[in-house]
Design a protein around this motif. Structure first.
Motif, PDB file in Angstrom:
ATOM      1  N   LEU A  63      -1.331  -9.423   6.111  1.00 23.23           N
ATOM      2  CA  LEU A  63      -2.676  -9.238   5.543  1.00 23.23           C
ATOM      3  C   LEU A  63      -3.531 -10.479   5.795  1.00 23.23           C
ATOM      4  O   LEU A  63      -3.011 -11.586   5.935  1.00 23.23           O
ATOM      5  CB  LEU A  63      -2.554  -8.979   4.032  1.00 23.23           C
ATOM      6  N   HIS A  67     -10.309  -5.526   4.423  1.00 18.28           N
ATOM      7  CA  HIS A  67      -9.239  -5.140   5.339  1.00 18.28           C
ATOM      8  C   HIS A  67      -8.805  -3.689   5.076  1.00 18.28           C
ATOM      9  O   HIS A  67      -8.554  -2.927   6.004  1.00 18.28           O
ATOM     10  CB  HIS A  67      -8.069  -6.099   5.145  1.00 18.28           C
ATOM     11  N   PHE A  68      -8.750  -3.314   3.786  1.00 18.77           N
ATOM     12  CA  PHE A  68      -8.355  -1.938   3.461  1.00 18.77           C
ATOM     13  C   PHE A  68      -9.514  -0.967   3.651  1.00 18.77           C
ATOM     14  O   PHE A  68      -9.348   0.236   3.491  1.00 18.77           O
ATOM     15  CB  PHE A  68      -7.890  -1.829   1.994  1.00 18.77           C
ATOM     16  N   THR A 108       4.247  -4.966  -1.680  1.00 22.47           N
ATOM     17  CA  THR A 108       3.849  -4.206  -0.487  1.00 22.47           C
ATOM     18  C   THR A 108       2.331  -4.109  -0.446  1.00 22.47           C
ATOM     19  O   THR A 108       1.656  -4.397  -1.433  1.00 22.47           O
ATOM     20  CB  THR A 108       4.410  -2.777  -0.535  1.00 22.47           C
ATOM     21  N   THR A 109       1.826  -3.674   0.686  1.00 18.72           N
ATOM     22  CA  THR A 109       0.389  -3.452   0.834  1.00 18.72           C
ATOM     23  C   THR A 109      -0.074  -2.449  -0.211  1.00 18.72           C
ATOM     24  O   THR A 109      -1.109  -2.596  -0.844  1.00 18.72           O
ATOM     25  CB  THR A 109       0.104  -2.871   2.237  1.00 18.72           C
ATOM     26  N   GLU A 110       0.768  -1.438  -0.366  1.00 24.23           N
ATOM     27  CA  GLU A 110       0.500  -0.386  -1.351  1.00 24.23           C
ATOM     28  C   GLU A 110       0.283  -0.988  -2.744  1.00 24.23           C
ATOM     29  O   GLU A 110      -0.695  -0.682  -3.426  1.00 24.23           O
ATOM     30  CB  GLU A 110       1.728   0.543  -1.354  1.00 24.23           C
ATOM     31  N   GLU A 166       5.570  -8.098   5.247  1.00 20.37           N
ATOM     32  CA  GLU A 166       4.481  -7.142   5.079  1.00 20.37           C
ATOM     33  C   GLU A 166       3.240  -7.847   4.525  1.00 20.37           C
ATOM     34  O   GLU A 166       2.107  -7.577   4.957  1.00 20.37           O
ATOM     35  CB  GLU A 166       4.929  -6.015   4.140  1.00 20.37           C
ATOM     36  N   LEU A 167       3.456  -8.761   3.610  1.00 21.90           N
ATOM     37  CA  LEU A 167       2.307  -9.435   2.976  1.00 21.90           C
ATOM     38  C   LEU A 167       1.593 -10.398   3.913  1.00 21.90           C
ATOM     39  O   LEU A 167       0.363 -10.474   3.919  1.00 21.90           O
ATOM     40  CB  LEU A 167       2.766 -10.169   1.713  1.00 21.90           C
ATOM     41  N   LEU A 221      -9.165  -8.945   1.392  1.00 20.17           N
ATOM     42  CA  LEU A 221      -8.150  -7.896   1.349  1.00 20.17           C
ATOM     43  C   LEU A 221      -8.794  -6.517   1.258  1.00 20.17           C
ATOM     44  O   LEU A 221      -8.443  -5.603   2.003  1.00 20.17           O
ATOM     45  CB  LEU A 221      -7.239  -8.105   0.134  1.00 20.17           C
TER      46      LEU A 221
END
Ligand code: ADP
Length: 726
Positions: free
Chosen positions: A650, A697-698, A668-670, A646-647, A694
């Protein structure tokens, strides 16, 4: 000829004059008078550093300014593509756009349509031809650099096919080293021929044997008996030396043993500069040796080094900081790195057939590196006779003629892929048409008897039909099948694709990394590593331990596939270590490989894994298996365990950063989205740039305050995060 007199656009002359070039070298003048400026094809066979690039620049830019369209410049190596790209960028002031393209063989790269000069490796351009990129029809000129590589076993067929495709469709300018049959090459290409031995720096050649240096003109100089005195002497005279040897290990050994002898000749500032250079290297076993050598002003240069180190060495040698380079012959292929004295320690090398003489063509390429234009009046190229008779070496390499080029089209693996491409991508409809096309090749031109090639082509066509790459209708017309078309676009050997296809049923039942990596390693597109004799038992044990994970049966030791199977197991095990986050240095140590080797294995495995997935998609894929393969591909790309997947999705998060984030509790992204900027910055390897990336990206703006205060702090404290966080 004066640059002023050139019959080309004034703007071109102005740029050349601004480079400080007023007079063309004689072979350049001859080339530009040959009709090439009026659109004729040309083969230009002149020594390295005698200005081939400038000729090609003039021809390209002149053509583009007059007629529009595009020029493609083909190079054999990625590193060369970058070098040429930087050189050609200078022409952008005239409104021309320059691009370079090398990797990713599964793309039409339509963006290239916006560019005028396109620098590409031969393989990349071949793949673009197969993809039918729409801008190909605008290509008006193809420059083939190092065209003598047509005679190379692995690379030759690609170059030959590209030229066969483009012959008659675009003007061709072929740049070559001096070869034995340049006439033949020119006739095939329907080209004018300019051959010359003229060099900007005079070249003096000789042979060294036990302290005596025999020059080609009969003069003799005396030195201490050991050949390394030639390198020491060059440095004493304020010059540099380039030493060619036949293996990586001897390049390293000679560099380390020369270092203390050269160290004595260095100035204090040089010693400091070199120490700095050595200290800047990251630590791994290869670099430890390199550091030792560097401190004495010496470096080795071979394919086991990573790109960063290679470029660093090349730059420091050009600047004069490094005095001596010991190199394997890879360095002589194209790289612009001349030295006052070239010393050739080995004229033999080990091949599949035992020890063989290195071809005259290659030794002359190495000798051609002698003499730095602007710095030296004369360059010296010296061959060392260690056990050989010096006179024989003199006759063969100094007075002898380079070999003729021979077509390598019949090389099975290359030919298989090329025939498939002709049928699936280039609209060849039947066997007659196939042969018609092959008649355009150098192979056909060179040999009167072509029955062998026809017979081989027929065998390959049968293979392609049998394995459902293509089919044939009742009127004997070829039908391209999806499997064939995709294989060709993926730019892999059809035999690789067949192996994948055959393995799919087993793979579906038991998808696992070891089985998949062994499968990838067993394909002809993956150059595997050799399992050494003392390692063999370990790999056999490993194979038995993992037997139920494999998609093949373990061969018996009498089987001819036994050795290659163990090599595949070794390669698979390295890939397995990589995705289990074993540190790189440990991998180099355990498997006795160099950083450059790991890089190459990973690059190839990445491509083959991608191809495997693409082909699997054609055969009613199971969703869970497809997902599994995609995850494994991502793990392979980044070298991570599953938990980091998951990481690494990114931006700018690779192997090391993902692991650091994970260990710091951001799993996690969270987790990351919820984190404070300062918390993220506290993680090793995470700087402001990464955090900004990052947040972008979010889709979140970095909180102003934190950004500002971070920047201020960075300035004040030179960016040390620890200080900032105090
Ligand atoms: P090649 O491609 O044949 O190996 P290059 O084109 O790289 O050689 O030329 C080597 C060097 O010579 C380059 O630095 C180039 O700028 C310079 N050069 C080329 N032509 C001339 C010329 N006519 N006069 C002076 N220098 C030149």
């Amino acid at each position: 000829m004066r640059v002023e007199e050139l019959p080309v656009d004034e703007r071109i002359k102005r740029i050349i004059l601004e480079r400080g070039i007023e007079e063309l070298y004689p072979p350049q003048a001859e080339a530009l008078r040959s009709g090439v400026l009026e659109g004729k094809n040309l083969v230009l066979a002149i020594p390295t550093a005698s200005g081939k690039t400038l000729v090609s620049e003039i021809v390209m830019v002149n053509k583009l300014l007059r007629e529009g369209g595009k020029a493609v410049y083909l190079v054999p190596l990625k590193a060369l593509a970058e070098e040429k790209y930087r050189e050609f960028k200078e022409w952008e002031v005239l409104g021309l756009r320059v691009a370079a393209t090398t990797g990713d063989y599964d793309s039409t790269d339509e963006w290239l349509g916006r560019y005028d000069i396109i620098v590409a490796t031969a393989e990349k351009f071949d793949s673009l031809l197969r993809h039918g990129s729409s801008w190909i029809k605008d290509v008006k000129l193809v420059v083939a650099d190092e065209v003598h590589l047509i005679g190379s076993y692995d690379r030759g067929a690609t170059l030959e096919m590209i030229l066969s495709h483009m012959l008659g469709r675009a003007q061709i300018l072929a740049l070559s080293a001096t070869v034995g049959n340049a006439e033949e090459l020119a006739e095939w290409l329907n080209a004018e021929l300019v051959v010359s031995n003229w060099r900007p720096v005079q070249l003096r050649k000789g042979v060294f044997a036990q302290g005596e240096l025999f020059w080609e003109d009969g003069k003799i100089d005396r030195y201490p008996a050991n050949w390394d005195s030639l390198a020491i002497d060059a440095v004493k005279r304020g010059k540099q030396a380039l030493i060619f040897v036949n293996t990586r290990r001897s390049a390293e050994k000679e560099a380390v043993s020369l270092a203390p002898k050269i160290a004595r000749l260095l100035t204090k500032p040089e010693q400091r500069g070199l120490k700095e250079l050595a200290d800047s290297l990251e630590s791994n076993p290869t670099n430890e040796k390199l550091k030792k050598a560097l401190r004495g002003g010496v470096a080795f240069h071979h394919a086991g080094l990573s790109r960063t180190e290679r470029t660093m060495i090349e730059d420091a040698f050009r600047e004069g900081l490094i005095k001596v380079i010991t190199a394997t012959p890879t360095l002589s292929a194209g790289l612009n790195l001349p030295a006052f004295r070239v010393i050739i320690r080995d004229t033999k090398r080990y091949s599949n057939f035992g020890w063989v003489d290195i071809p005259v063509l290659e030794i002359q390429q190495m000798m051609g590196r002698a003499g730095r234009p602007k710095y030296d009046k004369v360059g010296e190229a010296i061959i060392v006779a260690r056990t050989e008779d010096p006179k024989k070496l003199m006759d063969r390499y100094v007075f002898g003629k380079p070999e003729k080029l021979f077509s390598m089209l019949a090389n099975e693996s290359a030919f298989r892929g090329q025939i498939l491409a002709l049928i699936t991508n280039f609209g060849v409809e039947n066997f007659r048409e196939l042969i018609n096309f092959l008649e355009k090749t150098f192979y056909f031109y060179q040999r009167s008897d072509t029955s062998h090639l026809e017979w081989k082509a027929k065998e390959i066509v049968y293979f392609l039909i049998e394995n459902e790459f293509i089919d044939m209708d009742i009127e004997d017309r070829f039908i391209a099948l999806p499997f064939g078309r995709r294989t060709s676009q993926l730019y892999i050997d059809p035999l690789t694709a067949k192996k994948f296809k055959d393995a799919f049923p087993k793979l579906e039942k038991n998808p696992n990394p070891f089985g998949i990596f062994q499968l990838i390693a067993s394909t002809p597109d993956m150059g595997t590593l050799n399992a050494r004799r003392k390692e063999m038992e370990d790999y056999l044990d490993l194979a038995y331990e993992m037997e139920e994970k494999l998609y093949v049966n373990i061969p018996y030791w009498e089987d001819y596939r036994f050795q290659s199977f163990l090599n595949e197991v070794k390669t698979a095990k390295i890939l397995l270590d990589w995705i289990n986050e074993v540190p790189e240095t440990r991998i180099y140590d355990t498997y006795n490989i160099d950083p450059g080797d790991l890089y190459r294995i990973l690059e190839l495995a990445d491509w083959l894994m991608y191809s495997l997935i693409e082909l699997y998609k054609l055969f009613e894929p199971k969703k869970d298996v497809l997902d599994y393969l995609r995850d494994l591909h991502l793990r392979l790309k980044h070298g991570v365990r599953e938990e980091l997947l998951e990481l690494v999705r990114l931006p700018n998060i690779g192997r090391k950063r993902a692991r650091a984030l994970y260990n710091a509790g951001f799993r996690t992204t969270e987790d990351i989205m919820r984190a404070k900027v300062s918390e993220l910055l506290a993680v090793e390897g995470i700087g402001l740039k990464v955090v900004e990336g990052l947040f972008m990206h979010f889709g979140v703006e970095l909180p102003k305050a934190s950004k500002k205060s971070t920047e201020e702090n960075r300035k004040r404290r030179k960016g040390t995060l620890d200080d900032f966080l105090k």
